[in-house]
Design a protein around this motif. Structure first.
Motif, PDB file in Angstrom:
ATOM      1  N   GLY A 109      41.113  39.688  45.617  1.00 31.41           N
ATOM      2  CA  GLY A 109      42.313  39.730  44.790  1.00 31.41           C
ATOM      3  C   GLY A 109      43.602  40.038  45.533  1.00 31.41           C
ATOM      4  N   VAL A 110      43.536  40.133  46.864  1.00 29.30           N
ATOM      5  CA  VAL A 110      44.729  40.475  47.643  1.00 29.30           C
ATOM      6  C   VAL A 110      45.771  39.360  47.556  1.00 29.30           C
ATOM      7  N   GLY A 111      45.365  38.127  47.802  1.00 30.89           N
ATOM      8  CA  GLY A 111      46.303  37.006  47.739  1.00 30.89           C
ATOM      9  C   GLY A 111      46.903  36.852  46.353  1.00 30.89           C
ATOM     10  N   ARG A 112      46.077  36.936  45.326  1.00 33.00           N
ATOM     11  CA  ARG A 112      46.561  36.828  43.941  1.00 33.00           C
ATOM     12  C   ARG A 112      47.576  37.932  43.637  1.00 33.00           C
ATOM     13  N   ALA A 113      47.287  39.149  44.082  1.00 33.18           N
ATOM     14  CA  ALA A 113      48.206  40.264  43.831  1.00 33.18           C
ATOM     15  C   ALA A 113      49.537  40.053  44.554  1.00 33.18           C
ATOM     16  N   LEU A 114      49.486  39.562  45.777  1.00 37.10           N
ATOM     17  CA  LEU A 114      50.720  39.317  46.526  1.00 37.10           C
ATOM     18  C   LEU A 114      51.558  38.218  45.879  1.00 37.10           C
ATOM     19  N   VAL A 115      50.938  37.111  45.508  1.00 45.09           N
ATOM     20  CA  VAL A 115      51.694  36.039  44.846  1.00 45.09           C
ATOM     21  C   VAL A 115      52.247  36.549  43.517  1.00 45.09           C
ATOM     22  N   GLY A 116      51.440  37.304  42.777  1.00 47.01           N
ATOM     23  CA  GLY A 116      51.918  37.861  41.505  1.00 47.01           C
ATOM     24  C   GLY A 116      53.137  38.753  41.686  1.00 47.01           C
ATOM     25  N   ALA A 134      43.771  20.344  52.804  1.00 48.50           N
ATOM     26  CA  ALA A 134      42.330  20.557  52.735  1.00 48.50           C
ATOM     27  C   ALA A 134      41.960  22.023  52.476  1.00 48.50           C
ATOM     28  N   ASN A 135      42.936  22.882  52.251  1.00 50.70           N
ATOM     29  CA  ASN A 135      42.664  24.304  51.991  1.00 50.70           C
ATOM     30  C   ASN A 135      42.412  24.490  50.489  1.00 50.70           C
ATOM     31  N   ARG A 136      41.216  24.167  50.080  1.00 54.47           N
ATOM     32  CA  ARG A 136      40.870  24.206  48.653  1.00 54.47           C
ATOM     33  C   ARG A 136      41.001  25.603  48.032  1.00 54.47           C
ATOM     34  N   PRO A 137      40.588  26.687  48.717  1.00 48.33           N
ATOM     35  CA  PRO A 137      40.754  28.006  48.095  1.00 48.33           C
ATOM     36  C   PRO A 137      42.224  28.329  47.786  1.00 48.33           C
ATOM     37  N   ALA A 138      43.129  28.027  48.713  1.00 43.01           N
ATOM     38  CA  ALA A 138      44.549  28.293  48.459  1.00 43.01           C
ATOM     39  C   ALA A 138      45.060  27.420  47.327  1.00 43.01           C
ATOM     40  N   ARG A 139      44.681  26.158  47.315  1.00 43.71           N
ATOM     41  CA  ARG A 139      45.130  25.258  46.250  1.00 43.71           C
ATOM     42  C   ARG A 139      44.623  25.744  44.891  1.00 43.71           C
ATOM     43  N   ARG A 140      43.364  26.182  44.836  1.00 42.20           N
ATOM     44  CA  ARG A 140      42.825  26.705  43.569  1.00 42.20           C
ATOM     45  C   ARG A 140      43.602  27.945  43.121  1.00 42.20           C
ATOM     46  N   LEU A 141      43.939  28.823  44.074  1.00 40.93           N
ATOM     47  CA  LEU A 141      44.705  30.024  43.725  1.00 40.93           C
ATOM     48  C   LEU A 141      46.034  29.630  43.094  1.00 40.93           C
ATOM     49  N   TYR A 142      46.809  28.780  43.760  1.00 38.94           N
ATOM     50  CA  TYR A 142      48.125  28.412  43.231  1.00 38.94           C
ATOM     51  C   TYR A 142      48.002  27.712  41.883  1.00 38.94           C
ATOM     52  N   GLU A 143      47.041  26.812  41.748  1.00 46.95           N
ATOM     53  CA  GLU A 143      46.853  26.118  40.474  1.00 46.95           C
ATOM     54  C   GLU A 143      46.456  27.089  39.369  1.00 46.95           C
ATOM     55  N   SER A 144      45.636  28.085  39.689  1.00 40.88           N
ATOM     56  CA  SER A 144      45.217  29.064  38.669  1.00 40.88           C
ATOM     57  C   SER A 144      46.378  29.946  38.215  1.00 40.88           C
ATOM     58  N   LEU A 145      47.419  30.030  39.045  1.00 36.88           N
ATOM     59  CA  LEU A 145      48.597  30.818  38.691  1.00 36.88           C
ATOM     60  C   LEU A 145      49.669  29.967  38.005  1.00 36.88           C
TER      61      LEU A 145
END
Length: 167
Positions: A109-116, A134-145
């Motif tokens: 949850g560190v990345g999510r907390a920082l973007v938030g 090709a960075n699917r985890p980062a793309r999923r994070l941004y899309e989920s936000l």
């Protein structure tokens, strides 16, 4: 059952004014971008090549995340950053320049907390971000936000990024 990790403590930092902090942030940045480079099959990511001087000279605002419950963090020892986010801004736009998380802190949850935290500062302004296509985890994070893909760009030959915006 394992307890949920404690949320990270997020504070604004000034690597331009603190060389030791800048060195810690650079270590996290290099580790994070090394993971992305392996994921996308290309190590030409510019922040992967930055020096302490480059990081300190960047005209960016920074937040760093500190977490006490990660492996290797000893009680009573000054905490080290486990993630950071840097951005530039003006009256209408916040442009996230980088989001880096120590690989030991991935999926906590560190990345999510920082973007938030940046989104909270952005208010009604448009927020932009880019990541390796090709960075699917980062793309999923941004899309989920709530970020929307606005296009892909070949920034140097054969190195593609995906750009996102949140209005």
């Amino acid at each position: 059952m394992n307890p949920l990790p404690a949320p990270p403590t997020i504070v604004e930092v000034r690597p331009d004014a603190d060389e030791a902090l800048a060195r810690s942030l650079l270590a996290v940045q290099h580790a994070a971008y090394a993971v992305e480079a392996a994921m996308i099959g290309d190590d030409r990511i510019p922040p992967l090549r930055e020096t302490v001087a480059d990081l300190r000279e960047a005209s960016l605002r920074w937040l760093a995340a500190f977490a006490a419950d990660l492996p290797g963090v000893k009680p009573g020892v000054e905490p080290r950053p486990v993630g950071a986010i840097a951005w530039s801004e003006d009256d209408t736009t916040v442009d996230i320049d980088r989001l880096v998380v120590d690989p030991a802190a991935h999926r906590r949850g560190v990345g999510r907390a920082l973007v938030g935290a940046v989104l909270a500062r952005a208010g009604v302004r448009r927020v932009l971000v880019a990541t390796g296509r090709a960075n699917r985890p980062a793309r999923r994070l941004y899309e989920s936000l709530g970020f929307t893909a606005i296009g892909d760009e070949e920034v140097i030959p054969h190195l593609w990024i995906s750009r996102y915006a949140l209005h």
